[in-house]
Design a protein around this motif. Structure first.
Motif, PDB file in Angstrom:
ATOM      1  N   LEU A  10      44.967  41.250  33.289  1.00  0.00           N
ATOM      2  CA  LEU A  10      44.730  40.420  34.452  1.00  0.00           C
ATOM      3  C   LEU A  10      43.276  40.568  34.910  1.00  0.00           C
ATOM      4  CD1 LEU A  10      46.094  38.927  37.026  1.00  0.00           C
ATOM      5  CD2 LEU A  10      45.979  41.170  37.951  1.00  0.00           C
ATOM      6  N   ALA A  11      42.644  39.502  34.907  1.00  0.00           N
ATOM      7  CA  ALA A  11      41.251  39.537  35.327  1.00  0.00           C
ATOM      8  C   ALA A  11      41.151  39.973  36.770  1.00  0.00           C
ATOM      9  CB  ALA A  11      40.617  38.176  35.144  1.00  0.00           C
ATOM     10  N   VAL A  12      40.387  41.021  37.000  1.00  0.00           N
ATOM     11  CA  VAL A  12      40.155  41.501  38.364  1.00  0.00           C
ATOM     12  C   VAL A  12      38.697  41.243  38.702  1.00  0.00           C
ATOM     13  CG1 VAL A  12      40.030  43.524  39.831  1.00  0.00           C
ATOM     14  CG2 VAL A  12      41.938  43.255  38.286  1.00  0.00           C
ATOM     15  N   ALA A  13      38.456  40.567  39.791  1.00  0.00           N
ATOM     16  CA  ALA A  13      37.084  40.254  40.179  1.00  0.00           C
ATOM     17  C   ALA A  13      36.333  41.511  40.561  1.00  0.00           C
ATOM     18  CB  ALA A  13      37.086  39.282  41.357  1.00  0.00           C
ATOM     19  N   VAL A  14      35.042  41.499  40.345  1.00  0.00           N
ATOM     20  CA  VAL A  14      34.193  42.586  40.825  1.00  0.00           C
ATOM     21  C   VAL A  14      33.924  42.337  42.304  1.00  0.00           C
ATOM     22  CG1 VAL A  14      31.950  43.683  40.621  1.00  0.00           C
ATOM     23  CG2 VAL A  14      33.130  42.894  38.582  1.00  0.00           C
ATOM     24  N   ILE A  15      34.319  43.265  43.127  1.00  0.00           N
ATOM     25  CA  ILE A  15      34.195  43.098  44.572  1.00  0.00           C
ATOM     26  C   ILE A  15      32.837  43.618  45.022  1.00  0.00           C
ATOM     27  CG2 ILE A  15      35.284  43.550  46.786  1.00  0.00           C
ATOM     28  CD1 ILE A  15      37.040  42.081  44.757  1.00  0.00           C
ATOM     29  N   ALA A  16      32.022  42.728  45.558  1.00  0.00           N
ATOM     30  CA  ALA A  16      30.686  43.119  45.990  1.00  0.00           C
ATOM     31  C   ALA A  16      30.717  43.614  47.429  1.00  0.00           C
ATOM     32  CB  ALA A  16      29.738  41.926  45.869  1.00  0.00           C
ATOM     33  N   GLY A  17      29.816  44.518  47.722  1.00  0.00           N
ATOM     34  CA  GLY A  17      29.619  44.937  49.097  1.00  0.00           C
ATOM     35  C   GLY A  17      30.708  45.807  49.669  1.00  0.00           C
ATOM     36  N   LEU A  18      31.407  46.565  48.858  1.00  0.00           N
ATOM     37  CA  LEU A  18      32.436  47.451  49.388  1.00  0.00           C
ATOM     38  C   LEU A  18      31.764  48.610  50.109  1.00  0.00           C
ATOM     39  CD1 LEU A  18      34.913  47.629  46.398  1.00  0.00           C
ATOM     40  CD2 LEU A  18      34.910  46.049  48.294  1.00  0.00           C
ATOM     41  N   THR A  19      32.312  48.932  51.281  1.00  0.00           N
ATOM     42  CA  THR A  19      31.728  50.032  52.060  1.00  0.00           C
ATOM     43  C   THR A  19      32.811  50.956  52.541  1.00  0.00           C
ATOM     44  OG1 THR A  19      31.805  48.629  54.024  1.00  0.00           O
ATOM     45  CG2 THR A  19      29.720  48.700  52.812  1.00  0.00           C
ATOM     46  N   ARG A  52      36.839  46.040  56.094  1.00  0.00           N
ATOM     47  CA  ARG A  52      36.868  44.841  55.247  1.00  0.00           C
ATOM     48  C   ARG A  52      36.117  45.132  53.959  1.00  0.00           C
ATOM     49  NH1 ARG A  52      35.485  38.777  57.423  1.00  0.00           N
ATOM     50  NH2 ARG A  52      35.855  37.639  55.463  1.00  0.00           N
ATOM     51  N   CYS A  53      36.726  44.748  52.835  1.00  0.00           N
ATOM     52  CA  CYS A  53      36.141  45.120  51.543  1.00  0.00           C
ATOM     53  C   CYS A  53      34.794  44.460  51.297  1.00  0.00           C
ATOM     54  CB  CYS A  53      37.106  44.768  50.409  1.00  0.00           C
ATOM     55  SG  CYS A  53      38.541  45.863  50.312  1.00  0.00           S
ATOM     56  N   GLY A  54      34.613  43.247  51.743  1.00  0.00           N
ATOM     57  CA  GLY A  54      33.351  42.559  51.516  1.00  0.00           C
ATOM     58  C   GLY A  54      33.276  41.296  52.328  1.00  0.00           C
ATOM     59  N   ALA A  55      32.054  40.813  52.516  1.00  0.00           N
ATOM     60  CA  ALA A  55      31.875  39.606  53.327  1.00  0.00           C
ATOM     61  C   ALA A  55      32.507  38.388  52.676  1.00  0.00           C
ATOM     62  CB  ALA A  55      30.385  39.365  53.558  1.00  0.00           C
ATOM     63  N   ASP A  56      32.667  38.427  51.345  1.00  0.00           N
ATOM     64  CA  ASP A  56      33.221  37.279  50.636  1.00  0.00           C
ATOM     65  C   ASP A  56      34.706  37.454  50.324  1.00  0.00           C
ATOM     66  OD1 ASP A  56      32.800  39.341  48.887  1.00  0.00           O
ATOM     67  OD2 ASP A  56      32.109  38.070  47.229  1.00  0.00           O
ATOM     68  N   THR A  57      35.344  38.441  50.947  1.00  0.00           N
ATOM     69  CA  THR A  57      36.775  38.661  50.743  1.00  0.00           C
ATOM     70  C   THR A  57      37.500  38.502  52.073  1.00  0.00           C
ATOM     71  OG1 THR A  57      36.612  41.052  51.116  1.00  0.00           O
ATOM     72  CG2 THR A  57      36.329  40.269  48.848  1.00  0.00           C
ATOM     73  N   PRO A  58      38.808  38.245  52.048  1.00  0.00           N
ATOM     74  CA  PRO A  58      39.538  38.054  53.305  1.00  0.00           C
ATOM     75  C   PRO A  58      39.509  39.308  54.176  1.00  0.00           C
ATOM     76  CG  PRO A  58      40.840  37.331  51.412  1.00  0.00           C
ATOM     77  CD  PRO A  58      39.655  38.056  50.866  1.00  0.00           C
ATOM     78  N   ALA A  59      39.587  39.119  55.479  1.00  0.00           N
ATOM     79  CA  ALA A  59      39.604  40.255  56.404  1.00  0.00           C
ATOM     80  C   ALA A  59      40.834  41.124  56.184  1.00  0.00           C
ATOM     81  CB  ALA A  59      39.554  39.752  57.841  1.00  0.00           C
ATOM     82  N   SER A  60      41.902  40.524  55.665  1.00  0.00           N
ATOM     83  CA  SER A  60      43.132  41.282  55.427  1.00  0.00           C
ATOM     84  C   SER A  60      43.016  42.228  54.233  1.00  0.00           C
ATOM     85  CB  SER A  60      44.301  40.324  55.182  1.00  0.00           C
ATOM     86  OG  SER A  60      44.046  39.503  54.039  1.00  0.00           O
ATOM     87  N   PHE A  61      41.991  42.042  53.423  1.00  0.00           N
ATOM     88  CA  PHE A  61      41.786  42.884  52.239  1.00  0.00           C
ATOM     89  C   PHE A  61      40.831  44.014  52.627  1.00  0.00           C
ATOM     90  CE2 PHE A  61      39.524  43.335  47.965  1.00  0.00           C
ATOM     91  CZ  PHE A  61      40.481  44.185  47.463  1.00  0.00           C
ATOM     92  N   GLU A  62      41.408  45.211  52.781  1.00  0.00           N
ATOM     93  CA  GLU A  62      40.673  46.337  53.344  1.00  0.00           C
ATOM     94  C   GLU A  62      40.456  47.430  52.302  1.00  0.00           C
ATOM     95  OE1 GLU A  62      42.085  46.684  57.869  1.00  0.00           O
ATOM     96  OE2 GLU A  62      43.728  46.924  56.423  1.00  0.00           O
ATOM     97  N   GLY A 112      40.534  45.705  43.149  1.00  0.00           N
ATOM     98  CA  GLY A 112      40.669  44.310  43.536  1.00  0.00           C
ATOM     99  C   GLY A 112      42.068  43.740  43.416  1.00  0.00           C
ATOM    100  N   LEU A 113      43.025  44.506  42.890  1.00  0.00           N
ATOM    101  CA  LEU A 113      44.328  43.934  42.564  1.00  0.00           C
ATOM    102  C   LEU A 113      45.095  43.354  43.757  1.00  0.00           C
ATOM    103  CD1 LEU A 113      45.817  46.210  39.774  1.00  0.00           C
ATOM    104  CD2 LEU A 113      45.017  43.864  39.585  1.00  0.00           C
ATOM    105  N   PRO A 114      45.134  43.992  44.921  1.00  0.00           N
ATOM    106  CA  PRO A 114      45.894  43.374  46.014  1.00  0.00           C
ATOM    107  C   PRO A 114      45.432  41.959  46.333  1.00  0.00           C
ATOM    108  CG  PRO A 114      45.398  45.651  46.542  1.00  0.00           C
ATOM    109  CD  PRO A 114      44.608  45.324  45.302  1.00  0.00           C
ATOM    110  N   TRP A 115      44.144  41.750  46.286  1.00  0.00           N
ATOM    111  CA  TRP A 115      43.577  40.420  46.542  1.00  0.00           C
ATOM    112  C   TRP A 115      43.829  39.494  45.358  1.00  0.00           C
ATOM    113  CZ3 TRP A 115      37.756  39.111  46.001  1.00  0.00           C
ATOM    114  CH2 TRP A 115      37.517  37.801  46.407  1.00  0.00           C
ATOM    115  N   GLU A 116      43.550  39.980  44.152  1.00  0.00           N
ATOM    116  CA  GLU A 116      43.683  39.132  42.977  1.00  0.00           C
ATOM    117  C   GLU A 116      45.125  38.707  42.721  1.00  0.00           C
ATOM    118  OE1 GLU A 116      41.306  37.839  40.921  1.00  0.00           O
ATOM    119  OE2 GLU A 116      39.994  38.528  42.522  1.00  0.00           O
TER     120      GLU A 116
END
Length: 505
Positions: A10-19, A52-62, A112-116
């Motif tokens: 399963l392709a998992v996106a690279v999540i940018a900007g994780l803090t 929040r995992c990144g600015a380009d990901t949903p707020a629900s994805f932590e 990235g799996l919960p989001w993907e």
């Protein structure tokens, strides 16, 4: 063997900007991980600081970070990071607990799996579970292993015809990993990742965890059930490895089972000779493919803009033969390219260097591989004859021949923890025989087999309604099927070829 590469897994996106960050706190009443190494209470008192995992990901994805011992036998020693993520249960009133997700590998990042997977998991599952992703130790955003491998060094298997240079390559990779990451290597193992999962459970305040693991993730899940049987709730193992073959013999199955896939494909394609024009008997279809490989060994065949020699053709097509229509389509394109006709690009995926470093760390750290190069030479020479499609690759020498001995024995899987195994009949990466072995080892398990199912990965991926509904019912109710289930592959199933040569995956 990993779901993030479906195909292969399963392709998992690279999540940018994780803090992700970590703060001290209390993890509630969850039991502290039990381990022979001593007190882990300090790790249980962590409180993840979810952001929040990144600015380009949903707020629900932590995302957050937890600390775990590098060496569980010395828990007061060095600690390392494990990056975790979550999407909370959609219906708090129906929430059952947490569902940890693993995409396979070894070496697959799962942050990235919960989001993907949010678009594909059934709503009743999302209603009941916080979906928890994590990058296993040594991988991705967790404390990573970096061996500094070149592009040329970053391969998994090499053909027999270059055996002498393969020995040098294997030794070089092992030496580089020791030099650059020797402090981490002894501890990047499936057994320790399972222990990390139990720390995650404790930090999240859960008495038990549920789990969905694909490909290599089935090995990780099975090891968890062995180490922490009372803490395993609803476990789904999708496309299972053989716990008795980890790891070299699991890869060698690609030689023998690849031939079975090829024979089935040749028969299927011969029956459709008017469509694919590859031969009207299995023997003629086989000869067509063998001739293309031989020609490419003399002079590469250019598919699209990519030159392919015979070795690369065998690497790319070995997993694809499990999906007969896809393989026939692409061998027909290969034939057109050999005739000088313009063609589209050959599908495929690349493996970046950190993935390969982490992969070798687990494969070599879990179990002792043969150390004598002569054994690899003999066995790969024999398998070249017995399994000409891929046997020499599967049996060849690897860096594990020159790795330091593992710190712990491989975990023997033998328990009665209730578990659901889901498996396609024609799986390129984890063959049916492997899943049946996992089923025997997990005596409390039930198995769903998709008769005629093709490709690697079943639940929410292949589109088989029977298998999806039975798996969802288990995750929602906690009740295993009364007996093993056989589903039939349907015309609407998504049959996507596994084309990367890199994975068990």
């Amino acid at each position: 063997m990993r779901r993030r590469r479906l195909a292969p897994l399963l392709a998992v996106a690279v999540i940018a900007g994780l803090t992700p960050t970590l703060a001290a706190g209390t993890a509630g009443a969850a039991p502290v991980p039990a381990d022979e190494s001593g007190d882990l209470g300090a790790y249980a008192r962590q409180h993840p600081n979810w952001q929040r995992c990144g600015a380009d990901t949903p707020a629900s994805f932590e995302c957050a970070t937890v600390r775990v011992p590098l060496d569980y036998r010395n828990p007061t020693g060095r600690a390392i990071d494990v990056a975790i993520s979550r999407i909370k249960a959609a219906n708090p009133a129906e929430r059952h607990g947490v569902l940890l997700l693993n995409p396979g590998g070894p070496g697959g990042p799962g942050l990235g799996l919960p989001w993907e997977m949010d678009a594909t998991l059934p709503q009743p599952v999302k209603d009941r579970y916080d979906r928890i992703g994590f990058d296993p130790r040594g991988i991705g955003r967790s404390t990573p292993v970096r061996c500094g491998l070149t592009h040329e060094e970053g391969t998994l298997f090499r053909p027999y015809r270059t055996f002498d240079s393969n020995v040098a390559w294997a030794r070089t990779v092992a030496d580089k990993c020791r030099a650059r990451a020797g402090d981490l290597l002894p501890y990047i193992t499936t057994r320790n990742t399972a222990r990390d999962m139990d720390v995650i459970r404790t930090v999240l305040g859960e008495r038990r965890i549920s789990y969905l693991g694909v490909s290599y993730g089935t090995a990780l899940g099975a090891v968890y059930t062995q180490l922490f049987p009372s803490r395993a709730d609803r476990f789904v193992l999708d496309s299972a490895v053989d716990p008795d073959r980890m790891w070299r013999e699991m890869f060698r199955l690609w030689g023998s089972e690849g031939e079975a896939n090829f024979r089935r494909w040749a028969q299927w394609t011969a029956e459709r000779s008017d469509t694919y024009h590859l031969g009207d008997t299995p023997a003629r279809v086989t000869a067509t493919f063998r001739d293309l490989v031989a020609r490419a060994d003399r002079e590469p065949i250019v598919v699209g803009t990519t030159p392919l020699d015979g070795v690369r053709i065998r690497e790319n097509y070995r997993p694809m033969f499990a999906t007969v229509a896809e393989a026939a389509k692409w061998v027909a394109i290969l034939k057109q390219a050999a005739a000088g006709e313009p063609t589209p690009e050959l599908p495929g995926t690349s493996v970046d260097e950190p993935d390969i470093s982490g992969t070798w760390s687990v494969l070599c750290g879990d179990t002792r591989w043969p150390s004598d190069p002569w054994r690899y030479r003999v066995e790969s020479a024999l398998d070249t004859i017995r399994y000409p499609l891929y046997g020499d690759h599967a049996s060849g020498i690897t860096p594990c021949a020159f790795w330091n001995a593992p710190r712990e024995p491989l975990t023997v899987v033998d328990n009665r923890v209730p578990t659901l195994i889901v498996q396609n009949e024609w799986d390129s990466q984890t063959p049916l025989v492997a899943a049946r072995s996992m089923h025997r080892a997990l005596e409390g398990s039930r198995m769903i087999t998709v008769d005629g199912g093709e490709g690697h990965g079943v639940y929410t991926y292949s589109g088989n309604r029977c298998a999806d509904e039975a798996t969802t019912a288990y995750l929602v109710t906690g009740r295993l099927p009364a007996r093993d289930v056989t589903c039939q592959a349907g015309p609407d199933d998504r049959r996507v070829a596994s084309v990367s040569p890199a994975q068990p995956r």
